[in-house]
Write a protein that holds these residues in place. Structure first.
Motif, PDB file in Angstrom:
ATOM      1  N   PRO A   1      -5.623  -0.536   0.564  1.00 53.67           N
ATOM      2  CA  PRO A   1      -5.070  -0.969   1.848  1.00 53.67           C
ATOM      3  C   PRO A   1      -5.579  -0.022   2.941  1.00 53.67           C
ATOM      4  O   PRO A   1      -4.848   0.797   3.477  1.00 53.67           O
ATOM      5  N   LEU A   2      -6.865  -0.103   3.235  1.00 55.22           N
ATOM      6  CA  LEU A   2      -7.492   0.822   4.181  1.00 55.22           C
ATOM      7  C   LEU A   2      -7.804   0.068   5.469  1.00 55.22           C
ATOM      8  O   LEU A   2      -8.617  -0.848   5.485  1.00 55.22           O
ATOM      9  N   SER A   3      -7.133   0.475   6.553  1.00 60.39           N
ATOM     10  CA  SER A   3      -7.288  -0.212   7.834  1.00 60.39           C
ATOM     11  C   SER A   3      -8.552   0.214   8.564  1.00 60.39           C
ATOM     12  O   SER A   3      -9.216  -0.607   9.196  1.00 60.39           O
TER      13      SER A   3
ATOM     14  N   VAL B   1      -0.736   2.012   9.417  1.00 59.97           N
ATOM     15  CA  VAL B   1      -2.185   1.918   9.280  1.00 59.97           C
ATOM     16  C   VAL B   1      -2.666   3.043   8.379  1.00 59.97           C
ATOM     17  O   VAL B   1      -2.042   4.107   8.298  1.00 59.97           O
ATOM     18  N   SER B   2      -3.765   2.797   7.710  1.00 61.18           N
ATOM     19  CA  SER B   2      -4.350   3.821   6.851  1.00 61.18           C
ATOM     20  C   SER B   2      -5.805   4.002   7.263  1.00 61.18           C
ATOM     21  O   SER B   2      -6.457   3.055   7.686  1.00 61.18           O
TER      22      SER B   2
ATOM     23  N   LYS C   1      -3.213   4.781  -2.462  1.00 57.52           N
ATOM     24  CA  LYS C   1      -2.854   3.365  -2.370  1.00 57.52           C
ATOM     25  C   LYS C   1      -1.367   3.173  -2.632  1.00 57.52           C
ATOM     26  O   LYS C   1      -0.680   2.458  -1.895  1.00 57.52           O
ATOM     27  N   ALA C   2      -0.854   3.810  -3.688  1.00 54.33           N
ATOM     28  CA  ALA C   2       0.575   3.694  -4.018  1.00 54.33           C
ATOM     29  C   ALA C   2       1.443   4.248  -2.881  1.00 54.33           C
ATOM     30  O   ALA C   2       2.478   3.658  -2.547  1.00 54.33           O
TER      31      ALA C   2
ATOM     32  N   ASP D   1       1.355   1.716   0.056  1.00 54.93           N
ATOM     33  CA  ASP D   1       2.165   0.546  -0.303  1.00 54.93           C
ATOM     34  C   ASP D   1       3.655   0.874  -0.216  1.00 54.93           C
ATOM     35  O   ASP D   1       4.449   0.076   0.298  1.00 54.93           O
ATOM     36  N   ASP D   2       4.054   2.049  -0.688  1.00 57.49           N
ATOM     37  CA  ASP D   2       5.454   2.472  -0.651  1.00 57.49           C
ATOM     38  C   ASP D   2       5.933   2.661   0.791  1.00 57.49           C
ATOM     39  O   ASP D   2       7.024   2.214   1.153  1.00 57.49           O
ATOM     40  N   ILE D   3       5.115   3.297   1.604  1.00 61.59           N
ATOM     41  CA  ILE D   3       5.491   3.512   3.006  1.00 61.59           C
ATOM     42  C   ILE D   3       5.651   2.177   3.727  1.00 61.59           C
ATOM     43  O   ILE D   3       6.595   1.978   4.492  1.00 61.59           O
TER      44      ILE D   3
END
Length: 159
Positions: A86-88, A56-57, A40-41, A44-46
């Motif tokens: 944040p999972l797409s 996208v994740s 997740k970190a 978020d950083d990317i």
């Protein structure tokens, strides 16, 4: 992750406003919750460092089992964690079949992102899934557009 070096005054930094950028952050075979915070970190950083890109994740299978707690809670803890990420995209893995089918279908229906399933089209939870997705990309200056298709196939190959 690496960070680009700061350009020297004599260097010319090229204008990248014509580029369509897609960054995919992918994980698979999540058998414990301990690394999800790092993922997740990272995502978020990317996203923060690449505002001009589509980020996208995705988790590409084997997230409900053999995760040890799933043998007790049938995947509820894992899905609770994944739903906060944040999972797409999410896709099937062979170990999702280790849990009762009706329970897995309920998890699919409760996932807030997109669940892709390209080859099991008569599946019970297909109403909550999509066969494929197309990501549309545009350059920051809108001069270029691209489309990237995503699909997810699950094999019946036994290991």
């Amino acid at each position: 992750l690496t960070t680009p070096s700061t350009p020297q005054q004599s260097e010319v930094v090229p204008d990248r406003t014509e580029e369509c950028k897609l960054i995919i952050c992918q994980i698979t075979d999540v058998y414990s919750l301990e690394h999800l915070a790092s993922f997740k970190a990272m995502v978020d950083d990317i996203r923060a460092r690449n505002q001009d890109a589509t980020v996208v994740s995705m988790l590409t299978g084997d997230f409900l089992s053999p995760y040890l707690l799933s043998s007790v809670d049938k995947g509820a803890g894992m899905m609770n964690a994944l739903n906060k990420m944040p999972l797409s995209y999410l896709t099937w893995g062979n170990h999702e079949a280790d849990i009762d089918h009706d329970i897995v279908c309920e998890h699919v229906r409760n996932f807030p992102g997109k669940f892709i399933n390209s080859n099991m089209l008569d599946h019970d939870a297909m109403d909550a899934q999509q066969e494929y997705d197309v990501i549309k990309l545009s350059s920051p200056d809108q001069s270029h557009e691209r489309k990237v298709g995503l699909c997810a196939a699950l094999s019946d190959y036994k290991t």
